[in-house]
Write an enzyme that holds these catalytic residues in place. Structure first.
Site, PDB file in Angstrom:
ATOM      1  N   ASN A   1       5.372  -5.634   3.846  1.00  0.00           N
ATOM      2  CA  ASN A   1       4.607  -6.003   3.138  1.00  0.00           C
ATOM      3  C   ASN A   1       3.778  -4.842   1.569  1.00  0.00           C
ATOM      4  O   ASN A   1       3.974  -3.656   2.173  1.00  0.00           O
ATOM      5  CB  ASN A   1       2.871  -5.608   4.437  1.00  0.00           C
ATOM      6  CG  ASN A   1       1.674  -5.852   3.545  1.00  0.00           C
ATOM      7  OD1 ASN A   1       1.531  -5.955   1.428  1.00  0.00           O
ATOM      8  ND2 ASN A   1       0.535  -5.163   4.041  1.00  0.00           N
TER       9      ASN A   1
ATOM     10  N   ARG B   1       3.906 -10.588   3.322  1.00  0.00           N
ATOM     11  CA  ARG B   1       3.061 -11.341   2.464  1.00  0.00           C
ATOM     12  C   ARG B   1       2.920 -10.832   1.409  1.00  0.00           C
ATOM     13  O   ARG B   1       3.259 -10.404   0.456  1.00  0.00           O
ATOM     14  CB  ARG B   1       1.748  -9.816   3.240  1.00  0.00           C
ATOM     15  CG  ARG B   1       0.736  -9.614   2.845  1.00  0.00           C
ATOM     16  CD  ARG B   1      -0.215  -8.560   2.963  1.00  0.00           C
ATOM     17  NE  ARG B   1      -1.793  -8.418   3.176  1.00  0.00           N
ATOM     18  CZ  ARG B   1      -2.257  -8.137   2.723  1.00  0.00           C
ATOM     19  NH1 ARG B   1      -1.541  -6.619   2.581  1.00  0.00           N
ATOM     20  NH2 ARG B   1      -3.496  -8.050   2.501  1.00  0.00           N
TER      21      ARG B   1
ATOM     22  N   HIS C   1      -7.755 -11.873   3.909  1.00  0.00           N
ATOM     23  CA  HIS C   1      -7.629 -11.377   5.311  1.00  0.00           C
ATOM     24  C   HIS C   1      -7.444 -11.863   6.660  1.00  0.00           C
ATOM     25  O   HIS C   1      -7.226 -12.191   7.171  1.00  0.00           O
ATOM     26  CB  HIS C   1      -7.989 -10.543   5.954  1.00  0.00           C
ATOM     27  CG  HIS C   1      -8.850  -9.455   5.380  1.00  0.00           C
ATOM     28  ND1 HIS C   1      -9.733  -8.724   5.039  1.00  0.00           N
ATOM     29  CD2 HIS C   1      -8.042  -8.043   5.021  1.00  0.00           C
ATOM     30  CE1 HIS C   1      -9.694  -7.156   4.200  1.00  0.00           C
ATOM     31  NE2 HIS C   1      -8.324  -7.093   4.640  1.00  0.00           N
TER      32      HIS C   1
ATOM     33  N   HIS D   1     -13.620  -8.639  10.206  1.00  0.00           N
ATOM     34  CA  HIS D   1     -12.135  -7.978   9.650  1.00  0.00           C
ATOM     35  C   HIS D   1     -12.532  -6.635   9.360  1.00  0.00           C
ATOM     36  O   HIS D   1     -12.644  -6.379   8.325  1.00  0.00           O
ATOM     37  CB  HIS D   1     -10.804  -8.376   8.982  1.00  0.00           C
ATOM     38  CG  HIS D   1     -10.017  -7.296   9.017  1.00  0.00           C
ATOM     39  ND1 HIS D   1      -8.660  -8.079   9.277  1.00  0.00           N
ATOM     40  CD2 HIS D   1     -10.047  -6.050   8.821  1.00  0.00           C
ATOM     41  CE1 HIS D   1      -8.004  -6.685   9.147  1.00  0.00           C
ATOM     42  NE2 HIS D   1      -8.292  -6.198   8.269  1.00  0.00           N
TER      43      HIS D   1
ATOM     44  N   ASN E   1     -10.195  -0.293   6.318  1.00  0.00           N
ATOM     45  CA  ASN E   1     -10.331  -0.020   4.611  1.00  0.00           C
ATOM     46  C   ASN E   1     -11.202  -1.180   3.732  1.00  0.00           C
ATOM     47  O   ASN E   1     -11.796  -1.017   2.979  1.00  0.00           O
ATOM     48  CB  ASN E   1      -9.458   0.307   4.138  1.00  0.00           C
ATOM     49  CG  ASN E   1      -9.038   1.882   4.789  1.00  0.00           C
ATOM     50  OD1 ASN E   1      -9.798   2.228   5.211  1.00  0.00           O
ATOM     51  ND2 ASN E   1      -7.887   1.945   5.804  1.00  0.00           N
ATOM     52  N   GLY E   2     -10.776  -1.894   3.686  1.00  0.00           N
ATOM     53  CA  GLY E   2     -11.134  -2.911   3.256  1.00  0.00           C
ATOM     54  C   GLY E   2     -12.083  -4.148   4.607  1.00  0.00           C
ATOM     55  O   GLY E   2     -11.341  -4.407   5.425  1.00  0.00           O
TER      56      GLY E   2
ATOM     57  N   ARG F   1     -14.971   0.326  -1.844  1.00  0.00           N
ATOM     58  CA  ARG F   1     -15.482  -1.330  -2.369  1.00  0.00           C
ATOM     59  C   ARG F   1     -17.024  -1.421  -2.277  1.00  0.00           C
ATOM     60  O   ARG F   1     -17.837  -0.928  -1.185  1.00  0.00           O
ATOM     61  CB  ARG F   1     -14.520  -2.127  -2.439  1.00  0.00           C
ATOM     62  CG  ARG F   1     -13.290  -2.131  -2.503  1.00  0.00           C
ATOM     63  CD  ARG F   1     -12.855  -3.548  -2.142  1.00  0.00           C
ATOM     64  NE  ARG F   1     -11.882  -2.764  -1.610  1.00  0.00           N
ATOM     65  CZ  ARG F   1     -10.602  -4.024  -0.875  1.00  0.00           C
ATOM     66  NH1 ARG F   1     -11.122  -5.101  -0.817  1.00  0.00           N
ATOM     67  NH2 ARG F   1      -9.344  -3.361  -0.634  1.00  0.00           N
TER      68      ARG F   1
ATOM     69  N   ASP G   1     -14.141   7.133   5.273  1.00  0.00           N
ATOM     70  CA  ASP G   1     -12.859   6.365   6.395  1.00  0.00           C
ATOM     71  C   ASP G   1     -14.720   7.201   7.608  1.00  0.00           C
ATOM     72  O   ASP G   1     -14.748   8.411   7.312  1.00  0.00           O
ATOM     73  CB  ASP G   1     -12.292   7.727   6.802  1.00  0.00           C
ATOM     74  CG  ASP G   1     -11.147   7.751   8.296  1.00  0.00           C
ATOM     75  OD1 ASP G   1     -12.030   7.775   9.417  1.00  0.00           O
ATOM     76  OD2 ASP G   1      -9.652   7.306   8.362  1.00  0.00           O
TER      77      ASP G   1
ATOM     78  N   GLY H   1      -9.328  -1.325  11.811  1.00  0.00           N
ATOM     79  CA  GLY H   1      -9.504  -0.765  12.212  1.00  0.00           C
ATOM     80  C   GLY H   1     -10.567   0.447  12.957  1.00  0.00           C
ATOM     81  O   GLY H   1     -10.751   1.231  13.746  1.00  0.00           O
TER      82      GLY H   1
ATOM     83  N   GLY I   1     -13.424  -2.729  13.547  1.00  0.00           N
ATOM     84  CA  GLY I   1     -13.854  -3.504  14.732  1.00  0.00           C
ATOM     85  C   GLY I   1     -12.743  -3.168  15.567  1.00  0.00           C
ATOM     86  O   GLY I   1     -13.553  -3.294  16.985  1.00  0.00           O
ATOM     87  N   GLU I   2     -11.717  -2.626  15.864  1.00  0.00           N
ATOM     88  CA  GLU I   2     -10.716  -2.729  17.142  1.00  0.00           C
ATOM     89  C   GLU I   2     -10.907  -0.777  17.947  1.00  0.00           C
ATOM     90  O   GLU I   2     -11.434  -0.849  18.924  1.00  0.00           O
ATOM     91  CB  GLU I   2      -9.201  -2.119  16.589  1.00  0.00           C
ATOM     92  CG  GLU I   2      -9.063  -3.769  16.670  1.00  0.00           C
ATOM     93  CD  GLU I   2      -7.652  -3.488  15.905  1.00  0.00           C
ATOM     94  OE1 GLU I   2      -6.470  -2.765  15.993  1.00  0.00           O
ATOM     95  OE2 GLU I   2      -7.417  -4.575  15.312  1.00  0.00           O
TER      96      GLU I   2
ATOM     97  N   GLU J   1      -1.228  -8.521  11.588  1.00  0.00           N
ATOM     98  CA  GLU J   1      -1.148  -9.700  10.566  1.00  0.00           C
ATOM     99  C   GLU J   1       0.439  -9.923  10.825  1.00  0.00           C
ATOM    100  O   GLU J   1       1.572 -11.148  10.413  1.00  0.00           O
ATOM    101  CB  GLU J   1      -1.705  -9.423   9.365  1.00  0.00           C
ATOM    102  CG  GLU J   1      -2.751  -9.115   9.404  1.00  0.00           C
ATOM    103  CD  GLU J   1      -3.473  -8.125   8.673  1.00  0.00           C
ATOM    104  OE1 GLU J   1      -3.601  -7.064   8.611  1.00  0.00           O
ATOM    105  OE2 GLU J   1      -3.851  -8.728   7.453  1.00  0.00           O
TER     106      GLU J   1
HETATM  107  P1  ADP Z   1      -6.483  -1.285   6.312  1.00  0.00           P
HETATM  108  O1  ADP Z   1      -8.222  -2.025   5.580  1.00  0.00           O
HETATM  109  O2  ADP Z   1      -6.144  -0.230   5.391  1.00  0.00           O
HETATM  110  O3  ADP Z   1      -5.135  -1.877   6.719  1.00  0.00           O
HETATM  111  P2  ADP Z   1      -7.862  -0.589   8.875  1.00  0.00           P
HETATM  112  O4  ADP Z   1      -7.860  -1.725   9.477  1.00  0.00           O
HETATM  113  O5  ADP Z   1      -6.440   0.259   9.598  1.00  0.00           O
HETATM  114  O6  ADP Z   1      -7.633  -0.792   7.778  1.00  0.00           O
HETATM  115  O7  ADP Z   1      -8.479   0.363   9.147  1.00  0.00           O
HETATM  116  C1  ADP Z   1      -8.957   1.482   8.934  1.00  0.00           C
HETATM  117  C2  ADP Z   1     -10.199   2.007   8.776  1.00  0.00           C
HETATM  118  O8  ADP Z   1     -10.579   2.377  10.194  1.00  0.00           O
HETATM  119  C3  ADP Z   1     -11.082   3.550   9.010  1.00  0.00           C
HETATM  120  O9  ADP Z   1     -11.897   3.551   8.086  1.00  0.00           O
HETATM  121  C4  ADP Z   1     -10.570   4.495   9.740  1.00  0.00           C
HETATM  122  O10 ADP Z   1     -11.581   5.557   9.630  1.00  0.00           O
HETATM  123  C5  ADP Z   1     -11.335   3.382  11.046  1.00  0.00           C
HETATM  124  N1  ADP Z   1     -10.554   3.685  12.372  1.00  0.00           N
HETATM  125  C6  ADP Z   1      -9.772   4.005  12.425  1.00  0.00           C
HETATM  126  N2  ADP Z   1      -9.796   4.140  13.965  1.00  0.00           N
HETATM  127  C7  ADP Z   1     -11.451   5.050  14.145  1.00  0.00           C
HETATM  128  C8  ADP Z   1     -11.991   5.756  15.295  1.00  0.00           C
HETATM  129  N3  ADP Z   1     -11.069   5.488  16.656  1.00  0.00           N
HETATM  130  N4  ADP Z   1     -13.361   5.134  14.784  1.00  0.00           N
HETATM  131  C9  ADP Z   1     -14.200   4.828  14.242  1.00  0.00           C
HETATM  132  N5  ADP Z   1     -13.620   4.290  12.772  1.00  0.00           N
HETATM  133  C10 ADP Z   1     -12.291   4.317  13.185  1.00  0.00           C
END
Ligand code: ADP
Length: 396
Positions: free
Chosen positions: A7, A91, A180, A208, A211-212, A241, A283, A331, A333-334, A384
Protein backbone atom coordinates in the site's frame (compact mmCIF):
# COMPACT_ATOMS: atom_id res chain seq x y z
CA UNK A 1 2.01 -19.67 -1.72
CA UNK A 2 3.38 -16.37 -0.40
CA UNK A 3 1.75 -13.11 -1.43
CA UNK A 4 3.13 -9.65 -0.76
CA UNK A 5 0.62 -6.81 -0.30
CA UNK A 6 1.80 -3.24 -0.87
CA UNK A 7 0.00 0.00 0.00
CA UNK A 8 2.02 2.89 -1.32
CA UNK A 9 1.33 6.48 -0.24
CA UNK A 10 3.09 9.70 -1.19
CA UNK A 11 5.76 9.36 1.50
CA UNK A 12 5.15 5.91 2.95
CA UNK A 13 4.94 2.30 1.89
CA UNK A 14 3.11 -0.27 4.02
CA UNK A 15 3.53 -3.98 3.37
CA UNK A 16 2.46 -7.40 4.58
CA UNK A 17 3.71 -10.79 3.45
CA UNK A 18 1.08 -13.52 3.72
CA UNK A 19 1.42 -17.27 3.77
CA UNK A 20 -1.79 -18.08 1.90
CA UNK A 21 -1.85 -21.71 3.03
CA UNK A 22 -3.19 -20.55 6.39
CA UNK A 23 -3.68 -16.82 5.68
CA UNK A 24 -1.09 -15.95 8.32
CA UNK A 25 1.07 -12.82 8.21
CA UNK A 26 4.77 -13.74 7.99
CA UNK A 27 5.97 -10.16 8.34
CA UNK A 28 4.65 -6.64 8.03
CA UNK A 29 6.13 -3.20 8.08
CA UNK A 30 6.22 0.35 6.93
CA UNK A 31 8.79 2.50 5.15
CA UNK A 32 8.23 6.07 6.28
CA UNK A 33 9.32 9.53 5.21
CA UNK A 34 10.23 8.57 1.65
CA UNK A 35 11.85 11.57 -0.04
CA UNK A 36 12.00 13.47 3.27
CA UNK A 37 14.53 13.88 6.08
CA UNK A 38 14.63 11.07 8.63
CA UNK A 39 13.65 8.05 6.49
CA UNK A 40 12.86 4.91 8.47
CA UNK A 41 11.92 1.26 7.91
CA UNK A 42 9.97 -0.51 10.66
CA UNK A 43 9.87 -4.24 10.03
CA UNK A 44 7.94 -6.70 12.19
CA UNK A 45 8.50 -10.41 11.47
CA UNK A 46 5.80 -12.66 12.98
CA UNK A 47 8.12 -14.64 15.25
CA UNK A 48 11.06 -12.32 15.79
CA UNK A 49 11.77 -8.96 17.34
CA UNK A 50 10.82 -5.75 15.52
CA UNK A 51 13.62 -4.06 13.57
CA UNK A 52 13.98 -0.34 12.85
CA UNK A 53 16.44 0.94 10.27
CA UNK A 54 17.01 4.67 9.82
CA UNK A 55 18.49 5.87 6.56
CA UNK A 56 17.82 8.31 3.78
CA UNK A 57 15.12 6.97 1.46
CA UNK A 58 15.24 9.23 -1.60
CA UNK A 59 12.46 7.54 -3.60
CA UNK A 60 9.95 4.69 -3.78
CA UNK A 61 12.31 2.40 -5.66
CA UNK A 62 14.72 2.55 -2.72
CA UNK A 63 11.78 1.97 -0.36
CA UNK A 64 10.73 -1.19 -2.25
CA UNK A 65 14.35 -2.40 -2.24
CA UNK A 66 14.58 -1.82 1.55
CA UNK A 67 11.39 -3.80 2.07
CA UNK A 68 12.67 -6.70 -0.07
CA UNK A 69 16.02 -6.64 1.74
CA UNK A 70 14.24 -6.76 5.11
CA UNK A 71 12.05 -9.67 4.02
CA UNK A 72 15.07 -11.68 2.82
CA UNK A 73 17.59 -10.61 5.49
CA UNK A 74 19.33 -13.57 7.11
CA UNK A 75 18.62 -12.31 10.63
CA UNK A 76 15.22 -10.64 10.59
CA UNK A 77 13.95 -11.89 7.22
CA UNK A 78 11.17 -14.44 6.78
CA UNK A 79 11.99 -15.86 3.32
CA UNK A 80 15.19 -17.24 1.83
CA UNK A 81 15.04 -15.15 -1.35
CA UNK A 82 12.67 -13.11 -3.50
CA UNK A 83 11.71 -16.09 -5.67
CA UNK A 84 9.51 -17.25 -2.77
CA UNK A 85 7.14 -14.32 -3.45
CA UNK A 86 4.54 -15.79 -5.82
CA UNK A 87 2.56 -12.61 -6.42
CA UNK A 88 2.14 -9.01 -5.33
CA UNK A 89 -1.18 -7.27 -4.62
CA UNK A 90 -1.26 -3.47 -4.76
CA UNK A 91 -3.82 -1.19 -3.19
CA UNK A 92 -4.95 1.47 -5.66
CA UNK A 93 -7.21 4.28 -4.48
CA UNK A 94 -9.05 5.34 -7.62
CA UNK A 95 -10.08 3.06 -10.47
CA UNK A 96 -12.76 5.48 -11.72
CA UNK A 97 -15.28 3.71 -13.97
CA UNK A 98 -12.53 1.70 -15.60
CA UNK A 99 -12.28 -1.01 -12.94
CA UNK A 100 -15.26 -2.71 -11.30
CA UNK A 101 -13.08 -5.41 -9.80
CA UNK A 102 -9.46 -6.26 -9.16
CA UNK A 103 -7.21 -6.78 -12.20
CA UNK A 104 -3.94 -8.39 -13.13
CA UNK A 105 -1.49 -5.58 -13.86
CA UNK A 106 -0.29 -5.30 -17.45
CA UNK A 107 1.19 -2.44 -19.47
CA UNK A 108 -2.34 -1.65 -20.72
CA UNK A 109 -3.66 -1.50 -17.14
CA UNK A 110 -0.80 0.87 -16.21
CA UNK A 111 -1.86 3.17 -19.08
CA UNK A 112 -5.45 3.22 -17.81
CA UNK A 113 -4.25 3.89 -14.25
CA UNK A 114 -2.35 6.89 -15.52
CA UNK A 115 -5.51 8.14 -17.25
CA UNK A 116 -7.23 8.07 -13.82
CA UNK A 117 -4.67 10.54 -12.39
CA UNK A 118 -6.66 13.50 -13.66
CA UNK A 119 -9.53 12.72 -11.25
CA UNK A 120 -7.34 11.43 -8.38
CA UNK A 121 -4.27 13.68 -8.48
CA UNK A 122 -3.55 13.26 -4.77
CA UNK A 123 -3.97 9.51 -4.44
CA UNK A 124 -3.10 7.66 -7.62
CA UNK A 125 0.40 8.96 -8.44
CA UNK A 126 2.03 7.35 -5.35
CA UNK A 127 0.16 4.09 -6.01
CA UNK A 128 1.46 4.08 -9.58
CA UNK A 129 5.03 4.88 -8.50
CA UNK A 130 4.87 1.97 -6.04
CA UNK A 131 3.65 -0.45 -8.70
CA UNK A 132 6.34 0.69 -11.14
CA UNK A 133 9.08 0.27 -8.53
CA UNK A 134 7.83 -3.21 -7.58
CA UNK A 135 7.58 -4.28 -11.25
CA UNK A 136 11.12 -3.09 -11.84
CA UNK A 137 12.55 -5.01 -8.88
CA UNK A 138 10.36 -8.12 -9.25
CA UNK A 139 10.01 -8.30 -13.05
CA UNK A 140 8.85 -11.92 -13.21
CA UNK A 141 6.31 -11.79 -10.38
CA UNK A 142 2.63 -11.42 -11.36
CA UNK A 143 0.93 -8.38 -9.81
CA UNK A 144 -2.66 -7.42 -9.15
CA UNK A 145 -4.31 -4.03 -8.55
CA UNK A 146 -7.15 -3.83 -6.01
CA UNK A 147 -9.17 -0.61 -6.10
CA UNK A 148 -10.89 1.28 -3.28
CA UNK A 149 -13.57 2.35 -5.73
CA UNK A 150 -14.27 -1.02 -7.41
CA UNK A 151 -16.82 -2.39 -4.89
CA UNK A 152 -18.94 0.74 -5.35
CA UNK A 153 -19.25 0.40 -9.12
CA UNK A 154 -22.60 -1.36 -8.54
CA UNK A 155 -24.18 1.90 -7.31
CA UNK A 156 -27.21 2.84 -9.39
CA UNK A 157 -26.92 5.92 -11.57
CA UNK A 158 -29.39 7.89 -9.42
CA UNK A 159 -27.08 7.35 -6.43
CA UNK A 160 -23.92 8.52 -8.15
CA UNK A 161 -25.12 11.44 -10.25
CA UNK A 162 -24.75 14.88 -8.62
CA UNK A 163 -27.02 17.83 -9.15
CA UNK A 164 -24.71 19.50 -11.65
CA UNK A 165 -25.21 19.46 -15.43
CA UNK A 166 -24.88 15.99 -16.89
CA UNK A 167 -22.22 17.37 -19.25
CA UNK A 168 -19.89 17.68 -16.23
CA UNK A 169 -20.17 13.93 -15.77
CA UNK A 170 -19.50 13.28 -19.44
CA UNK A 171 -16.73 15.85 -19.76
CA UNK A 172 -14.86 15.50 -16.46
CA UNK A 173 -16.21 12.22 -14.99
CA UNK A 174 -17.69 14.15 -12.05
CA UNK A 175 -19.83 11.65 -10.12
CA UNK A 176 -19.85 9.81 -6.80
CA UNK A 177 -17.32 6.96 -6.78
CA UNK A 178 -17.16 5.93 -3.11
CA UNK A 179 -14.03 4.68 -1.35
CA UNK A 180 -12.78 2.15 1.24
CA UNK A 181 -14.47 -0.45 -1.01
CA UNK A 182 -12.03 -3.22 -0.11
CA UNK A 183 -12.84 -2.76 3.57
CA UNK A 184 -16.62 -2.55 3.05
CA UNK A 185 -16.51 -5.68 0.86
CA UNK A 186 -14.44 -7.58 3.42
CA UNK A 187 -16.55 -6.70 6.48
CA UNK A 188 -19.85 -7.28 4.68
CA UNK A 189 -18.66 -10.78 3.71
CA UNK A 190 -17.42 -11.49 7.25
CA UNK A 191 -20.65 -10.13 8.74
CA UNK A 192 -22.73 -12.50 6.59
CA UNK A 193 -20.52 -15.39 7.72
CA UNK A 194 -20.86 -14.28 11.32
CA UNK A 195 -24.66 -14.18 10.97
CA UNK A 196 -24.56 -17.50 9.14
CA UNK A 197 -26.66 -16.12 6.30
CA UNK A 198 -25.92 -15.67 2.57
CA UNK A 199 -24.76 -12.12 1.91
CA UNK A 200 -27.31 -12.04 -0.94
CA UNK A 201 -30.11 -12.14 1.65
CA UNK A 202 -28.92 -9.22 3.75
CA UNK A 203 -29.31 -5.45 3.86
CA UNK A 204 -26.43 -3.90 5.76
CA UNK A 205 -24.93 -0.55 6.58
CA UNK A 206 -21.18 -0.86 7.03
CA UNK A 207 -19.43 1.97 8.87
CA UNK A 208 -15.68 2.23 8.27
CA UNK A 209 -14.71 4.80 10.91
CA UNK A 210 -11.02 5.69 10.99
CA UNK A 211 -8.93 8.74 10.16
CA UNK A 212 -10.99 8.73 7.00
CA UNK A 213 -14.55 7.53 7.52
CA UNK A 214 -17.06 6.20 5.04
CA UNK A 215 -20.43 4.50 5.29
CA UNK A 216 -21.86 2.07 2.74
CA UNK A 217 -25.31 0.68 2.02
CA UNK A 218 -24.71 -2.97 1.09
CA UNK A 219 -27.80 -4.60 -0.37
CA UNK A 220 -27.65 -8.29 -1.20
CA UNK A 221 -23.85 -8.20 -1.15
CA UNK A 222 -23.56 -5.19 -3.48
CA UNK A 223 -22.72 -1.60 -2.66
CA UNK A 224 -25.68 0.61 -3.56
CA UNK A 225 -24.43 3.83 -1.97
CA UNK A 226 -21.39 5.23 -0.18
CA UNK A 227 -20.99 8.43 1.81
CA UNK A 228 -17.73 9.41 0.09
CA UNK A 229 -18.03 10.97 -3.30
CA UNK A 230 -15.99 12.24 -6.23
CA UNK A 231 -13.11 12.27 -3.72
CA UNK A 232 -12.73 10.91 -0.16
CA UNK A 233 -13.58 14.41 1.17
CA UNK A 234 -17.35 13.94 1.10
CA UNK A 235 -19.46 12.19 3.72
CA UNK A 236 -19.34 12.38 7.50
CA UNK A 237 -16.97 14.71 9.28
CA UNK A 238 -13.56 12.97 9.66
CA UNK A 239 -10.28 13.35 11.54
CA UNK A 240 -9.12 16.35 9.51
CA UNK A 241 -11.55 16.36 6.55
CA UNK A 242 -14.68 18.49 6.61
CA UNK A 243 -17.01 15.91 5.06
CA UNK A 244 -20.19 17.20 3.38
CA UNK A 245 -20.67 20.94 3.71
CA UNK A 246 -22.69 23.51 1.82
CA UNK A 247 -20.61 23.94 -1.37
CA UNK A 248 -21.09 27.71 -1.17
CA UNK A 249 -18.84 27.69 1.93
CA UNK A 250 -15.85 26.84 -0.28
CA UNK A 251 -16.05 30.00 -2.40
CA UNK A 252 -16.92 32.03 0.73
CA UNK A 253 -13.77 30.88 2.57
CA UNK A 254 -11.62 31.46 -0.52
CA UNK A 255 -12.86 35.01 -0.79
CA UNK A 256 -12.74 35.88 2.92
CA UNK A 257 -9.32 34.32 3.54
CA UNK A 258 -7.91 35.26 0.13
CA UNK A 259 -6.78 31.72 -0.67
CA UNK A 260 -6.46 29.78 -3.93
CA UNK A 261 -8.35 26.66 -5.02
CA UNK A 262 -5.34 24.52 -4.18
CA UNK A 263 -5.04 26.04 -0.68
CA UNK A 264 -8.72 25.66 0.10
CA UNK A 265 -8.59 22.01 -0.96
CA UNK A 266 -5.67 21.47 1.38
CA UNK A 267 -7.51 23.31 4.16
CA UNK A 268 -10.68 21.24 3.80
CA UNK A 269 -8.65 18.00 3.76
CA UNK A 270 -6.16 18.72 6.54
CA UNK A 271 -7.39 21.42 8.92
CA UNK A 272 -11.08 20.65 9.33
CA UNK A 273 -13.09 17.71 10.65
CA UNK A 274 -13.06 16.85 14.35
CA UNK A 275 -9.61 18.48 14.57
CA UNK A 276 -11.06 21.80 13.43
CA UNK A 277 -14.20 21.54 15.57
CA UNK A 278 -12.44 20.44 18.77
CA UNK A 279 -9.19 22.35 18.38
CA UNK A 280 -7.69 19.40 20.28
CA UNK A 281 -6.64 16.64 17.87
CA UNK A 282 -7.74 14.50 14.95
CA UNK A 283 -7.26 11.40 17.08
CA UNK A 284 -10.44 10.18 18.72
CA UNK A 285 -8.59 8.93 21.79
CA UNK A 286 -7.37 12.47 22.51
CA UNK A 287 -10.78 13.98 21.80
CA UNK A 288 -12.57 11.47 24.05
CA UNK A 289 -10.07 12.18 26.83
CA UNK A 290 -10.52 15.95 26.48
CA UNK A 291 -14.32 15.59 26.39
CA UNK A 292 -14.12 13.46 29.53
CA UNK A 293 -12.29 16.32 31.26
CA UNK A 294 -15.04 18.75 30.34
CA UNK A 295 -13.71 20.30 27.09
CA UNK A 296 -16.96 21.41 25.44
CA UNK A 297 -15.59 21.69 21.89
CA UNK A 298 -14.19 18.15 22.11
CA UNK A 299 -17.61 16.96 23.29
CA UNK A 300 -19.24 18.84 20.40
CA UNK A 301 -16.88 17.21 17.85
CA UNK A 302 -17.91 13.74 19.07
CA UNK A 303 -21.58 14.71 18.96
CA UNK A 304 -21.30 16.04 15.38
CA UNK A 305 -19.51 12.85 14.27
CA UNK A 306 -22.03 10.48 15.88
CA UNK A 307 -25.04 12.51 14.70
CA UNK A 308 -23.87 12.49 11.08
CA UNK A 309 -23.17 8.73 11.18
CA UNK A 310 -26.63 8.14 12.67
CA UNK A 311 -28.27 10.10 9.85
CA UNK A 312 -26.50 7.95 7.21
CA UNK A 313 -27.80 4.78 8.85
CA UNK A 314 -31.34 6.16 8.71
CA UNK A 315 -31.06 7.33 5.12
CA UNK A 316 -29.53 4.06 3.92
CA UNK A 317 -32.24 2.06 5.71
CA UNK A 318 -34.68 4.13 3.65
CA UNK A 319 -32.66 3.63 0.45
CA UNK A 320 -32.63 -0.16 0.92
CA UNK A 321 -36.16 -0.40 2.36
CA UNK A 322 -34.87 -2.32 5.36
CA UNK A 323 -31.88 -3.04 7.52
CA UNK A 324 -30.72 -6.41 8.86
CA UNK A 325 -27.36 -5.41 10.30
CA UNK A 326 -25.08 -2.49 10.94
CA UNK A 327 -21.37 -3.22 11.01
CA UNK A 328 -18.70 -1.15 12.77
CA UNK A 329 -15.10 -1.29 11.55
CA UNK A 330 -11.93 0.87 11.24
CA UNK A 331 -9.88 2.17 14.18
CA UNK A 332 -12.84 4.03 15.74
CA UNK A 333 -15.56 1.54 14.79
CA UNK A 334 -13.55 -1.38 16.19
CA UNK A 335 -12.35 0.35 19.36
CA UNK A 336 -14.50 3.24 20.48
CA UNK A 337 -17.15 1.94 22.83
CA UNK A 338 -18.56 5.42 23.43
CA UNK A 339 -18.85 6.40 19.75
CA UNK A 340 -20.69 3.14 18.94
CA UNK A 341 -23.07 3.84 21.79
CA UNK A 342 -23.64 7.46 20.73
CA UNK A 343 -24.42 6.36 17.18
CA UNK A 344 -26.81 3.57 18.17
CA UNK A 345 -28.61 5.35 21.01
CA UNK A 346 -32.22 6.33 20.36
CA UNK A 347 -32.50 4.31 17.18
CA UNK A 348 -35.14 1.89 18.49
CA UNK A 349 -37.59 3.24 15.89
CA UNK A 350 -35.35 1.45 13.36
CA UNK A 351 -35.17 -1.69 15.52
CA UNK A 352 -31.62 -0.84 16.60
CA UNK A 353 -30.84 -1.50 20.28
CA UNK A 354 -27.29 -1.76 21.58
CA UNK A 355 -26.35 -3.91 24.60
CA UNK A 356 -24.01 -1.85 26.78
CA UNK A 357 -22.32 -4.88 28.29
CA UNK A 358 -21.74 -6.61 24.96
CA UNK A 359 -20.56 -3.28 23.54
CA UNK A 360 -17.66 -3.39 25.98
CA UNK A 361 -15.42 -4.94 23.36
CA UNK A 362 -12.47 -3.79 21.25
CA UNK A 363 -10.88 -5.13 18.10
CA UNK A 364 -12.65 -8.46 17.71
CA UNK A 365 -15.71 -9.83 15.95
CA UNK A 366 -18.75 -9.47 18.18
CA UNK A 367 -22.51 -9.05 18.16
CA UNK A 368 -23.26 -6.08 20.40
CA UNK A 369 -27.00 -5.88 19.85
CA UNK A 370 -29.43 -6.19 22.75
CA UNK A 371 -31.92 -9.05 22.95
CA UNK A 372 -34.90 -8.05 20.86
CA UNK A 373 -32.92 -5.70 18.58
CA UNK A 374 -34.45 -6.26 15.14
CA UNK A 375 -31.25 -5.03 13.49
CA UNK A 376 -28.08 -6.83 14.50
CA UNK A 377 -25.18 -4.58 15.47
CA UNK A 378 -21.78 -6.10 14.76
CA UNK A 379 -18.15 -5.18 15.31
CA UNK A 380 -16.01 -6.68 12.54
CA UNK A 381 -12.30 -5.75 12.40
CA UNK A 382 -11.38 -4.95 8.84
CA UNK A 383 -8.53 -6.62 7.00
CA UNK A 384 -8.00 -4.86 3.69
CA UNK A 385 -4.57 -6.47 3.25
CA UNK A 386 -5.99 -10.00 3.49
CA UNK A 387 -8.75 -9.08 1.04
CA UNK A 388 -6.10 -7.79 -1.40
CA UNK A 389 -4.07 -11.00 -0.94
CA UNK A 390 -7.16 -13.16 -1.56
CA UNK A 391 -8.04 -11.22 -4.73
CA UNK A 392 -4.43 -11.55 -5.87
CA UNK A 393 -4.47 -15.32 -5.45
CA UNK A 394 -7.77 -15.66 -7.28
CA UNK A 395 -6.53 -13.59 -10.24
CA UNK A 396 -3.21 -15.25 -10.79
P1 ADP B 1 -6.79 4.96 8.99
O1 ADP B 1 -8.00 5.56 8.36
O2 ADP B 1 -5.59 5.86 8.93
O3 ADP B 1 -6.51 3.54 8.58
P2 ADP B 1 -7.58 3.80 11.51
O4 ADP B 1 -8.64 2.94 10.93
O5 ADP B 1 -6.38 3.16 12.10
O6 ADP B 1 -7.13 4.95 10.53
O7 ADP B 1 -8.28 4.68 12.66
C1 ADP B 1 -7.59 5.64 13.37
C2 ADP B 1 -8.56 6.25 14.38
O8 ADP B 1 -8.99 5.23 15.29
C3 ADP B 1 -7.94 7.36 15.22
O9 ADP B 1 -8.79 8.49 15.28
C4 ADP B 1 -7.85 6.73 16.59
O10 ADP B 1 -8.02 7.67 17.59
C5 ADP B 1 -9.03 5.78 16.58
N1 ADP B 1 -8.87 4.79 17.65
C6 ADP B 1 -7.97 3.79 17.74
N2 ADP B 1 -8.11 3.13 18.92
C7 ADP B 1 -9.09 3.77 19.61
C8 ADP B 1 -9.69 3.61 20.90
N3 ADP B 1 -9.29 2.65 21.72
N4 ADP B 1 -10.69 4.44 21.24
C9 ADP B 1 -11.09 5.42 20.42
N5 ADP B 1 -10.57 5.64 19.19
C10 ADP B 1 -9.58 4.83 18.78
Amino acid sequence: MKVLVINCGSSSLKYQLFNMENQSVLAKGIVERIGLEGGMLKHQPADKAKVEISENIPNHRVAVKMMLDALTDKNHGVIGDMSEISAVGHRVVHGAEKFSGSVKITDEVMDVLKECISIAPLHNPPNIIGIEAARELLPDVPMVGVFDTAFHQTMPEYAYIYGVPYEMYKKYSIRRYGFHGTSHRYVSMRAAKFLNKPVEDLKMVTLHLGNGSSITAVKNGKSVDNSMGFTPLEGIVMGTRCGSIDPAIVAFIMEKEGITAEKVNDYLNKKCGVLGISGVSSDFRDIEEAAGKGNSRAKLALEVFAYQAKKYIGSYAAAMNGLDAIVFTGGIGENSISIRKMICDEMDYFGIKIDETKNNVRGKEADISADGSKTRILVIPTNEELMIALDTVSLI
